[in-house]
Motif scaffolding. Structure first.
Motif, short mmCIF file in Angstrom:
data_model
loop_
_atom_site.label_atom_id
_atom_site.label_comp_id
_atom_site.label_asym_id
_atom_site.label_seq_id
_atom_site.Cartn_x
_atom_site.Cartn_y
_atom_site.Cartn_z
N ASN A 1 17.94 22.44 23.08
CA ASN A 1 18.06 22.98 21.72
C ASN A 1 18.95 22.11 20.86
N TRP A 2 20.04 21.59 21.46
CA TRP A 2 20.96 20.76 20.67
C TRP A 2 20.42 19.35 20.49
N SER A 3 19.77 18.80 21.51
CA SER A 3 19.21 17.46 21.35
C SER A 3 18.10 17.47 20.30
N ASP A 4 17.36 18.58 20.20
CA ASP A 4 16.31 18.70 19.18
C ASP A 4 16.87 18.62 17.76
N ALA A 5 18.15 18.98 17.61
CA ALA A 5 18.77 18.92 16.28
C ALA A 5 19.01 17.48 15.84
N CYS A 6 18.99 16.54 16.79
CA CYS A 6 19.18 15.12 16.47
C CYS A 6 20.47 14.88 15.69
N ILE A 7 21.57 15.43 16.20
CA ILE A 7 22.88 15.26 15.60
C ILE A 7 23.82 14.69 16.66
N TYR A 8 24.42 13.54 16.38
CA TYR A 8 25.34 12.94 17.33
C TYR A 8 26.73 13.54 17.13
N ALA A 9 26.95 14.68 17.77
CA ALA A 9 28.22 15.39 17.65
C ALA A 9 28.24 16.50 18.69
N PHE A 10 29.44 16.97 19.02
CA PHE A 10 29.56 18.09 19.95
C PHE A 10 29.03 19.35 19.28
N TYR B 1 30.17 23.96 38.48
CA TYR B 1 29.17 23.74 39.52
C TYR B 1 27.72 23.86 39.04
N ARG B 2 27.51 23.96 37.74
CA ARG B 2 26.14 23.99 37.21
C ARG B 2 25.99 22.93 36.12
N VAL B 3 24.82 22.31 36.06
CA VAL B 3 24.53 21.30 35.05
C VAL B 3 23.09 21.44 34.60
N GLY B 4 22.84 21.14 33.33
CA GLY B 4 21.49 21.09 32.79
C GLY B 4 21.43 20.03 31.71
N CYS B 5 20.45 19.15 31.77
CA CYS B 5 20.36 18.02 30.84
C CYS B 5 19.00 17.99 30.16
N ALA B 6 18.95 17.39 29.00
CA ALA B 6 17.68 17.27 28.26
C ALA B 6 17.81 16.17 27.22
N ALA B 7 16.66 15.73 26.70
CA ALA B 7 16.65 14.66 25.70
C ALA B 7 15.56 14.90 24.69
N THR B 8 15.76 14.33 23.51
CA THR B 8 14.76 14.42 22.43
C THR B 8 14.64 13.06 21.77
N LEU B 9 13.40 12.61 21.57
CA LEU B 9 13.15 11.38 20.83
C LEU B 9 13.26 11.70 19.34
N CYS B 10 14.20 11.06 18.67
CA CYS B 10 14.48 11.37 17.26
C CYS B 10 14.08 10.21 16.36
N ASN B 11 13.46 10.53 15.25
CA ASN B 11 13.17 9.50 14.25
C ASN B 11 14.48 8.98 13.67
N ARG B 12 15.34 9.90 13.32
CA ARG B 12 16.69 9.56 12.86
C ARG B 12 17.68 10.50 13.53
N VAL B 13 18.90 10.02 13.76
CA VAL B 13 19.97 10.84 14.34
C VAL B 13 21.13 10.86 13.37
N LYS B 14 21.56 12.04 12.99
CA LYS B 14 22.70 12.18 12.08
C LYS B 14 23.95 11.58 12.72
N ASN B 15 24.70 10.82 11.95
CA ASN B 15 25.92 10.13 12.37
C ASN B 15 25.65 8.85 13.14
N LYS B 16 24.38 8.43 13.23
CA LYS B 16 24.05 7.18 13.91
C LYS B 16 23.01 6.43 13.09
N SER B 17 23.02 5.10 13.21
CA SER B 17 22.02 4.29 12.52
C SER B 17 20.86 4.02 13.47
N GLY B 18 19.78 3.49 12.93
CA GLY B 18 18.64 3.15 13.75
C GLY B 18 17.61 4.26 13.80
N ARG B 19 16.44 3.91 14.34
CA ARG B 19 15.33 4.85 14.45
C ARG B 19 14.73 4.79 15.86
N GLY B 20 14.02 5.86 16.21
CA GLY B 20 13.25 5.86 17.44
C GLY B 20 14.07 5.87 18.72
#
Length: 286
Positions: A67-76, A146-165
């Motif tokens: 859910n947070w990676s889908d937001a494409c925001i580089y922040a906690f 003792y629990r972990v869960g990871c995920a990723a989202t391909l973002c066109n743009r990421v807030k607080n970061k430069s670059g695409r894709g």
């Protein structure tokens, strides 16, 4: 083949590259990879830990990460700073690590998160570099996280970061660690302070009532496609800004890791082919 066909081939190869490089939080191979890397880190702490719990996968934490990676925001994700029952059916406190980069390079995230290992002084419970560098590491080796869960989202743009894709790659942990003025674990003979019902496996305390067993630990990665303890302490855990093994039988895990390395090389080959195709298409048009 005319220029249109070449251009379509380039687009197809590029899409194939990205789809095979982006991790899928529901992929058994990806889950195995994440557990192997986290538990290897936890089992190899220096000095050795007497009470280090095995870390298992948590689908609800993976959903939270997605859910947070889908937001494409580089922040906690600041929503996690306040203890709440809103985000998880069991836990109320969480740690989070963030990484941003090319889809095929997400495996670099964990090594980058653990650079503080060399700077963390267990005896002094202090860090010789900026504290946030060590907090990212100590959060991953907190004894009862003792629990972990990871995920990723391909973002066109990421807030607080430069670059695409590029991708936002997130791992969430529970229950949270990094409590002020507390050590991440108790030093001692490995497993010497596990609960009485625990067993010791590779320096980690294991318990079937606490550890999650994957539905199919020996699931093979397809040929196509993408890559209960108590919450200790009364103070809120420290959080850090974003920084840039359960696998079934060992032979099966090693074979899957070897296959993934080959797949990673294929990803780069596909990307090179797609770029060359687009380059020659442009030359043809000019």
């Amino acid at each position: 083949m005319d220029w249109r066909g070449l251009l379509l081939l380039g687009v197809f190869l590029t899409l194939t590259h990205y789809s095979s490089s982006q991790p899928d939080e529901n992929d058994p191979w990806f889950i195995t990879q994440m557990l192997n890397e986290h538990n290897k880190l936890r089992s190899e702490v220096k000095p050795t830990a007497a009470n280090m719990l095995y870390m298992s996968w948590d689908k609800d934490l993976a959903i939270l990460a997605k859910n947070w990676s889908d937001a494409c925001i580089y922040a906690f994700n600041t929503d996690l700073l306040k203890p709440s029952t809103e985000y998880h059916p069991t836990f109320t406190t969480f740690e989070e690590n963030e990484w941003y980069g090319p889809p095929g390079d997400y495996a670099k995230a964990i090594p980058e998160w653990t650079v503080g290992r060399k700077s963390f002084d267990y005896t002094a419970n202090a860090c010789s570099v900026p504290q946030e560098t060590c907090l990212t590491y100590t959060g991953m080796i907190w004894h009862n996280t003792y629990r972990v869960g990871c995920a990723a989202t391909l973002c066109n743009r990421v807030k607080n970061k430069s670059g695409r894709g590029n991708i936002m790659f997130i791992c969430n942990y529970a229950p949270a660690g990094n409590y002020p003025n507390k050590l991440p674990y108790t030093e001692g003979e490995p497993c010497s302070k596990c609960d009485k019902d625990d067993t010791c496996e590779k320096n980690l305390c294991r318990n079937p009532k606490r550890d999650v067993i994957l539905p199919d630990e020996n699931a093979q990665k397809p040929e196509t496609g993408a890559a209960a303890g108590s919450e200790a302490g009364r103070d809120e855990p420290a959080h850090v800004p974003p920084s840039g093994s359960e696998a079934g039988p060992n032979e099966s895990a090693e074979s899957r890791l070897s296959s993934k390395k080959d797949s990673h090389h294929l990803d780069h080959l596909l990307l090179c082919m797609s770029l060359l195709t687009c380059f020659y298409t442009l030359l043809y048009l000019l």
